[in-house]
Scaffold this motif. Structure first.
Motif, PDB file in Angstrom:
ATOM      1  N   GLU A  33     -20.452 -11.652  50.158  1.00  0.00           N
ATOM      2  CA  GLU A  33     -20.476 -10.523  49.218  1.00  0.00           C
ATOM      3  C   GLU A  33     -19.061 -10.141  48.801  1.00  0.00           C
ATOM      4  OE1 GLU A  33     -22.690  -7.217  50.621  1.00  0.00           O
ATOM      5  OE2 GLU A  33     -24.571  -8.359  50.853  1.00  0.00           O
ATOM      6  N   ASP A  34     -18.155 -10.056  49.790  1.00  0.00           N
ATOM      7  CA  ASP A  34     -16.763  -9.693  49.477  1.00  0.00           C
ATOM      8  C   ASP A  34     -16.112 -10.747  48.579  1.00  0.00           C
ATOM      9  OD1 ASP A  34     -16.058  -7.325  51.513  1.00  0.00           O
ATOM     10  OD2 ASP A  34     -17.318  -8.801  52.542  1.00  0.00           O
ATOM     11  N   LEU A  35     -16.381 -11.989  48.880  1.00  0.00           N
ATOM     12  CA  LEU A  35     -15.776 -13.068  48.099  1.00  0.00           C
ATOM     13  C   LEU A  35     -16.343 -13.114  46.686  1.00  0.00           C
ATOM     14  CD1 LEU A  35     -15.685 -15.799  50.899  1.00  0.00           C
ATOM     15  CD2 LEU A  35     -13.707 -14.678  49.858  1.00  0.00           C
ATOM     16  N   ASN A  36     -17.654 -12.919  46.561  1.00  0.00           N
ATOM     17  CA  ASN A  36     -18.270 -12.928  45.230  1.00  0.00           C
ATOM     18  C   ASN A  36     -17.747 -11.769  44.384  1.00  0.00           C
ATOM     19  OD1 ASN A  36     -19.820 -15.215  45.595  1.00  0.00           O
ATOM     20  ND2 ASN A  36     -21.577 -14.085  46.422  1.00  0.00           N
ATOM     21  N   GLU A  37     -17.599 -10.626  45.007  1.00  0.00           N
ATOM     22  CA  GLU A  37     -17.107  -9.460  44.279  1.00  0.00           C
ATOM     23  C   GLU A  37     -15.664  -9.688  43.822  1.00  0.00           C
ATOM     24  OE1 GLU A  37     -16.254  -4.684  44.938  1.00  0.00           O
ATOM     25  OE2 GLU A  37     -17.394  -5.809  46.440  1.00  0.00           O
ATOM     26  N   LEU A  38     -14.849 -10.258  44.725  1.00  0.00           N
ATOM     27  CA  LEU A  38     -13.458 -10.531  44.379  1.00  0.00           C
ATOM     28  C   LEU A  38     -13.383 -11.519  43.216  1.00  0.00           C
ATOM     29  CD1 LEU A  38     -10.415 -10.351  44.901  1.00  0.00           C
ATOM     30  CD2 LEU A  38     -10.682 -12.105  46.680  1.00  0.00           C
ATOM     31  N   TYR A  39     -14.201 -12.555  43.237  1.00  0.00           N
ATOM     32  CA  TYR A  39     -14.184 -13.570  42.179  1.00  0.00           C
ATOM     33  C   TYR A  39     -14.562 -12.951  40.828  1.00  0.00           C
ATOM     34  CZ  TYR A  39     -15.079 -17.910  39.680  1.00  0.00           C
ATOM     35  OH  TYR A  39     -15.052 -18.920  38.763  1.00  0.00           O
ATOM     36  N   LYS A  40     -15.571 -12.084  40.847  1.00  0.00           N
ATOM     37  CA  LYS A  40     -16.000 -11.435  39.604  1.00  0.00           C
ATOM     38  C   LYS A  40     -14.890 -10.542  39.045  1.00  0.00           C
ATOM     39  CE  LYS A  40     -20.954 -11.398  40.691  1.00  0.00           C
ATOM     40  NZ  LYS A  40     -22.108 -10.536  41.037  1.00  0.00           N
ATOM     41  N   LYS A  41     -14.203  -9.793  39.926  1.00  0.00           N
ATOM     42  CA  LYS A  41     -13.135  -8.899  39.473  1.00  0.00           C
ATOM     43  C   LYS A  41     -11.997  -9.689  38.824  1.00  0.00           C
ATOM     44  CE  LYS A  41     -13.515  -4.625  42.091  1.00  0.00           C
ATOM     45  NZ  LYS A  41     -12.786  -3.648  42.929  1.00  0.00           N
ATOM     46  N   ILE A  42     -11.669 -10.828  39.433  1.00  0.00           N
ATOM     47  CA  ILE A  42     -10.612 -11.662  38.836  1.00  0.00           C
ATOM     48  C   ILE A  42     -11.056 -12.126  37.446  1.00  0.00           C
ATOM     49  CG2 ILE A  42      -9.326 -13.836  39.041  1.00  0.00           C
ATOM     50  CD1 ILE A  42      -9.493 -13.552  42.077  1.00  0.00           C
ATOM     51  N   GLY A  43     -12.340 -12.472  37.327  1.00  0.00           N
ATOM     52  CA  GLY A  43     -12.858 -12.923  36.044  1.00  0.00           C
ATOM     53  C   GLY A  43     -12.843 -11.842  34.989  1.00  0.00           C
ATOM     54  N   LEU A  77      -7.370 -12.029  52.748  1.00  0.00           N
ATOM     55  CA  LEU A  77      -8.373 -11.532  51.796  1.00  0.00           C
ATOM     56  C   LEU A  77      -7.912 -10.204  51.197  1.00  0.00           C
ATOM     57  CD1 LEU A  77     -11.171 -11.590  50.430  1.00  0.00           C
ATOM     58  CD2 LEU A  77     -12.100 -10.511  52.514  1.00  0.00           C
ATOM     59  N   MET A  78      -7.412  -9.327  52.058  1.00  0.00           N
ATOM     60  CA  MET A  78      -6.971  -8.009  51.596  1.00  0.00           C
ATOM     61  C   MET A  78      -5.773  -8.130  50.655  1.00  0.00           C
ATOM     62  SD  MET A  78      -6.066  -4.638  53.899  1.00  0.00           S
ATOM     63  CE  MET A  78      -7.678  -4.769  54.672  1.00  0.00           C
ATOM     64  N   ASP A  79      -4.885  -9.083  50.935  1.00  0.00           N
ATOM     65  CA  ASP A  79      -3.720  -9.273  50.051  1.00  0.00           C
ATOM     66  C   ASP A  79      -4.161  -9.607  48.632  1.00  0.00           C
ATOM     67  OD1 ASP A  79      -1.949  -8.767  52.076  1.00  0.00           O
ATOM     68  OD2 ASP A  79      -1.509 -10.878  52.516  1.00  0.00           O
ATOM     69  N   VAL A  80      -5.137 -10.521  48.501  1.00  0.00           N
ATOM     70  CA  VAL A  80      -5.613 -10.902  47.172  1.00  0.00           C
ATOM     71  C   VAL A  80      -6.358  -9.732  46.524  1.00  0.00           C
ATOM     72  CG1 VAL A  80      -7.015 -12.537  45.856  1.00  0.00           C
ATOM     73  CG2 VAL A  80      -5.768 -13.317  47.878  1.00  0.00           C
ATOM     74  N   GLN A  81      -7.184  -9.022  47.326  1.00  0.00           N
ATOM     75  CA  GLN A  81      -7.925  -7.868  46.794  1.00  0.00           C
ATOM     76  C   GLN A  81      -6.967  -6.808  46.241  1.00  0.00           C
ATOM     77  OE1 GLN A  81     -10.191  -6.930  50.316  1.00  0.00           O
ATOM     78  NE2 GLN A  81     -12.097  -7.804  49.475  1.00  0.00           N
ATOM     79  N   ASN A  82      -5.890  -6.525  46.981  1.00  0.00           N
ATOM     80  CA  ASN A  82      -4.925  -5.498  46.545  1.00  0.00           C
ATOM     81  C   ASN A  82      -4.236  -5.921  45.249  1.00  0.00           C
ATOM     82  OD1 ASN A  82      -5.508  -3.843  48.698  1.00  0.00           O
ATOM     83  ND2 ASN A  82      -3.833  -4.637  49.988  1.00  0.00           N
ATOM     84  N   GLN A  83      -3.898  -7.208  45.141  1.00  0.00           N
ATOM     85  CA  GLN A  83      -3.260  -7.679  43.902  1.00  0.00           C
ATOM     86  C   GLN A  83      -4.184  -7.472  42.712  1.00  0.00           C
ATOM     87  OE1 GLN A  83      -1.246 -11.602  44.071  1.00  0.00           O
ATOM     88  NE2 GLN A  83      -1.587 -11.537  46.298  1.00  0.00           N
ATOM     89  N   VAL A  84      -5.464  -7.764  42.904  1.00  0.00           N
ATOM     90  CA  VAL A  84      -6.430  -7.620  41.807  1.00  0.00           C
ATOM     91  C   VAL A  84      -6.613  -6.145  41.452  1.00  0.00           C
ATOM     92  CG1 VAL A  84      -8.833  -7.989  41.117  1.00  0.00           C
ATOM     93  CG2 VAL A  84      -7.596  -9.777  42.380  1.00  0.00           C
ATOM     94  N   GLU A  85      -6.718  -5.280  42.491  1.00  0.00           N
ATOM     95  CA  GLU A  85      -6.914  -3.846  42.249  1.00  0.00           C
ATOM     96  C   GLU A  85      -5.749  -3.265  41.450  1.00  0.00           C
ATOM     97  OE1 GLU A  85      -9.374  -1.748  42.736  1.00  0.00           O
ATOM     98  OE2 GLU A  85     -10.642  -3.359  43.537  1.00  0.00           O
ATOM     99  N   ASN A  86      -4.542  -3.671  41.779  1.00  0.00           N
ATOM    100  CA  ASN A  86      -3.355  -3.140  41.095  1.00  0.00           C
ATOM    101  C   ASN A  86      -3.299  -3.545  39.626  1.00  0.00           C
ATOM    102  OD1 ASN A  86      -2.407  -1.898  43.430  1.00  0.00           O
ATOM    103  ND2 ASN A  86      -1.180  -3.684  44.051  1.00  0.00           N
ATOM    104  N   LEU A  87      -3.985  -4.645  39.287  1.00  0.00           N
ATOM    105  CA  LEU A  87      -3.929  -5.144  37.908  1.00  0.00           C
ATOM    106  C   LEU A  87      -5.226  -4.910  37.139  1.00  0.00           C
ATOM    107  CD1 LEU A  87      -2.224  -8.616  38.643  1.00  0.00           C
ATOM    108  CD2 LEU A  87      -1.124  -6.589  37.656  1.00  0.00           C
ATOM    109  N   PHE A  88      -6.220  -4.290  37.778  1.00  0.00           N
ATOM    110  CA  PHE A  88      -7.561  -4.280  37.200  1.00  0.00           C
ATOM    111  C   PHE A  88      -7.629  -3.519  35.869  1.00  0.00           C
ATOM    112  CE2 PHE A  88     -12.092  -3.222  36.886  1.00  0.00           C
ATOM    113  CZ  PHE A  88     -12.610  -4.494  37.028  1.00  0.00           C
ATOM    114  N   ASN A  89      -6.930  -2.425  35.737  1.00  0.00           N
ATOM    115  CA  ASN A  89      -7.003  -1.639  34.505  1.00  0.00           C
ATOM    116  C   ASN A  89      -5.832  -1.932  33.561  1.00  0.00           C
ATOM    117  OD1 ASN A  89      -9.426  -0.234  35.141  1.00  0.00           O
ATOM    118  ND2 ASN A  89      -8.256   1.050  36.578  1.00  0.00           N
TER     119      ASN A  89
END
Length: 674
Positions: free
Chosen positions: A658-668, A615-627
């Motif tokens: 909650e963590d999964l929903n938040e991650l899905y929204k960020k990817i979107g 989960l953390m691996d996917v979260q970190n990938q999204v955070e690095n690309l978010f902006n």
């Protein structure tokens, strides 16, 4: 390992793609509904072995899928019919209604092939001059000059005309047709015979081959039939072959008319044996009992041609001594047969009388060439037949195997290798079509009794391991044989058997052979009760087996838990256990519920760390690309990673919603450059 697109495989096999992906994920194969998703050879084999059974249990649209699957089967079948069934089918096409197949045995048909060189006399027409000269000499002896005068030729003064006469006389003399000198010629004895018949003979040498059928002892058809057989040369020396000229002529007139055919004046004058070799053809001999006439006959079957050899059957039927020997061999080597002096039961006699009556009607229709009546009688016989000896029952089973079935039960005290071997391919076909197969055999009566042949048990254990819809269980001792056919949309069928029911006449000494009989009867309450008792016992076995598998995993947890280990826990065999779920066995349902709770607890306890890491691996990938702006391919890969996370760790979906929903929204919300 070769891989193909999952969507292409599903299309080729007529598999519903959504159900297929769900099935694969439930069994530890991580798949997405994506046109680029691949499937390996091992995964394909697992699907082919078990997906139809899964659909049968879970899909509301299974009937529609089944019809498509059946249409496919009409053009493609991978079942090789065992030779034993081919033999029975061939015999069944040949036998009368009043004949019963006793059984069949393999047989070495021996014969010799001898090569000879023969001197042959053949007829040659006379030339005109030769014929006239011989006709003249039949009347009286003549000199060269007198012959010339009669022919109108001047042999004294004309050299050319003299040469013509001298040439003819020399030719006739060289062929031993005439003898004498210029002063007087006469016909020899053979010349007189030639002259009377209007032909003379020349001689030539030719090699020829004779087949000596040492088994069927038929000289007329030996070559034409034996040369078609697939045979092997024997290494044993040939002890004797016919050596007299008359004996060889008797065979040659049928087999080598080019060297001996008296009707056309081809005469074999002498022979020299070149060599003789022994050959053996592997054939099958089938015994038929005619209960109308109280006699038996045999049929000879050739596997290489897949047919009954009519001539060899006739020849063997003339060998009473050999038939008796083969029947004794058959009885000795067949568990279902035994010699007895008991008489037929009244039930059997009644059944046979009905068949005799039908045979009489069929004979009348065939004599009148009434095809409509013939077909009607044959249909009646097929639909009304409810009694089968052990050999006939194999054909009945084959017809059952060729249908699409829901459940097949085979219940017998013993597991015999020959019976399992014949049916193995059909078992696999049924299992791949989605049918459930249950094998029941008995615990031993005595301590040292062997109820399962080692080879048979090995074959069935392989099926149990390979297919989730195959079940086998050894139950408290019993002596009966049953076959049950259970289908959702048609009445259930029961076949039951006994060793002592059927006996039939074999010879004039009133000895009979006992043979097992299977009787087709209607499903009844007693059988329904037995069915549920058996199903309950099977459920106990398999819930215990799966519980032990789960406990073994928990007792041997690796130091580092990964997704592969978690998959082993998740895939404790739901398909096999679903058969027994929610059908009235409360203890089974409670045990299964407890097993599933234990699985859920174990997955959460053992999978927490590895889940949080992924989960953390996917979260970190999204955070690095978010902006940043990303391309669509990168965003799709992140969505795929999220889907894989949900599939691999579905048991954490609620705990970390909650963590999964938040991650899905960020990817979107990730911005794409195009």
């Amino acid at each position: 390992m070769n891989r193909i697109r999952l969507s292409k495989f599903a299309l080729e096999e007529n598999y519903p793609i959504s159900d297929l992906i769900l099935f694969l994920n439930e069994n530890g194969f991580k798949k997405r509904e994506d046109s680029n998703e691949l499937i390996s050879e091992n995964e394909i084999q697992f699907v082919k072995n078990n997906f139809n059974s899964y659909l049968n249990q879970n899909s509301e649209n299974y009937e529609d899928y089944k019809n498509k699957f059946l249409n496919k089967l009409t053009t493609k079948s991978d079942v090789n019919t065992p030779v034993q069934l081919k033999i029975i089918e061939a015999a069944n096409r040949e036998k009368l209604l009043v004949e019963r197949i006793i059984g069949f045995t393999d047989f070495d048909w021996e014969f010799l092939i001898a090569k000879y060189n023969g001197e042959v006399s053949q007829p040659v027409p006379f030339s005109i001059f030769d014929e006239i000269i011989c006709d003249l000499l039949l009347v009286e002896n003549l000199s060269k000059r007198k012959i010339g005068e009669i022919l109108g030729l001047n042999v004294a003064d004309d050299p050319a005309e003299r040469a013509i006469v001298e040439k003819s006389l020399k030719s006739l003399k060289d062929e031993d047709i005439i003898e004498g000198t210029t002063d007087g010629y006469q016909l020899t004895d053979i010349g007189k015979e030639y002259a009377k018949n209007g032909i003379k003979y020349s001689y030539f040498n030719r090699n020829f081959t004779i087949y000596f059928d040492t088994t069927g002892r038929n000289q007329e058809h030996a070559k034409s039939e034996l040369r078609k057989l697939k045979s092997e040369k024997s290494q044993l020396p040939v002890k004797a072959v016919p050596i007299s000229l008359e004996q060889i002529r008797e065979f040659a007139v049928f087999q080598a008319p080019e060297v001996h055919f008296p009707e056309n004046n081809y005469i074999l004058q002498s022979t020299t044996l070149i060599n003789a070799e022994k050959y053996i053809a592997k054939l099958w001999v089938i015994f038929l009992d005619n209960f109308k006439e109280n006699k038996s006959r045999v049929l000879v079957y050739d596997e290489s041609q897949n047919k009954i050899i009519e001539q060899l059957s006739k020849d063997l039927n003339n060998r009473d001594d050999l038939k008796k020997h083969l029947l004794e061999k058959l009885v000795q080597n067949t568990d279902e047969l035994s010699i007895t002096e008991e008489v037929k039961s009244s039930e059997q006699i009644h059944e046979e009388n009905e068949l005799i009556e039908k045979q009489n009607l069929l004979d009348v229709a065939q004599k009148a060439e009434n095809t409509v009546e013939i077909q009607k009688l044959q249909r009646e016989f097929k639909t009304q037949k409810r009694s089968f000896n052990s050999t006939e029952f194999e054909l009945e089973l084959k017809e059952i195997f060729e249908e699409f079935n829901d459940e097949l039960w085979f219940i017998s005290p013993w597991l015999r290798y020959h019976a399992i071997k014949y049916r193995y391919n059909y078992f696999e076909q049924q299992l791949r079509q989605g049918a459930k197969i249950f094998i029941v055999y008995s615990l031993p009566e005595k301590e040292n009794d062997i109820m399962a042949d080692e080879r048979a048990k090995k074959m069935l254990d392989e099926l149990e391991s390979k297919y989730r819809n195959f079940y086998i269980h050894q139950l408290p001792k019993f002596h009966y044989k049953n076959v049950w056919i259970r289908n959702k949309n048609t009445p259930n069928i029961l076949y039951t058997g006994s060793f002592n029911i059927l006996s039939f006449y074999v010879d004039k000494n009133s000895k009979n052979v006992r043979q097992e009989q299977m009787i087709k009867i209607d499903w009844n309450d007693e059988t329904e009760t037995m069915y549920f008792n058996f199903i309950e016992e099977f459920g106990k076995k398999y819930i215990m087996k799966e519980g032990q598998s789960f406990n073994n995993l928990i007792e041997n947890v690796p130091s580092t838990v990964d997704v592969e280990f978690l998959s082993k826990i998740k895939t404790i065999d739901n398909i096999k256990l679903n058969t027994f779920r929610n059908i009235g066995f409360l203890n089974f349902d409670r045990t299964l519920e407890q097993l599933e709770k234990s699985k859920s607890i174990a997955l959460k306890q053992l999978g927490r760390d590895v889940f949080l890491k992924d989960l953390m691996d996917v979260q970190n990938q999204v955070e690095n690309l978010f902006n940043k702006k990303v391309n669509r391919i990168t965003k799709k890969k992140l969505l795929d990673s999220f889907d894989k996370l949900i599939q691999d760790y579905y048991f954490f979906k609620d705990d970390f919603s909650e963590d999964l929903n938040e991650l899905y929204k960020k990817i979107g919300k990730l911005q794409t450059s195009n």
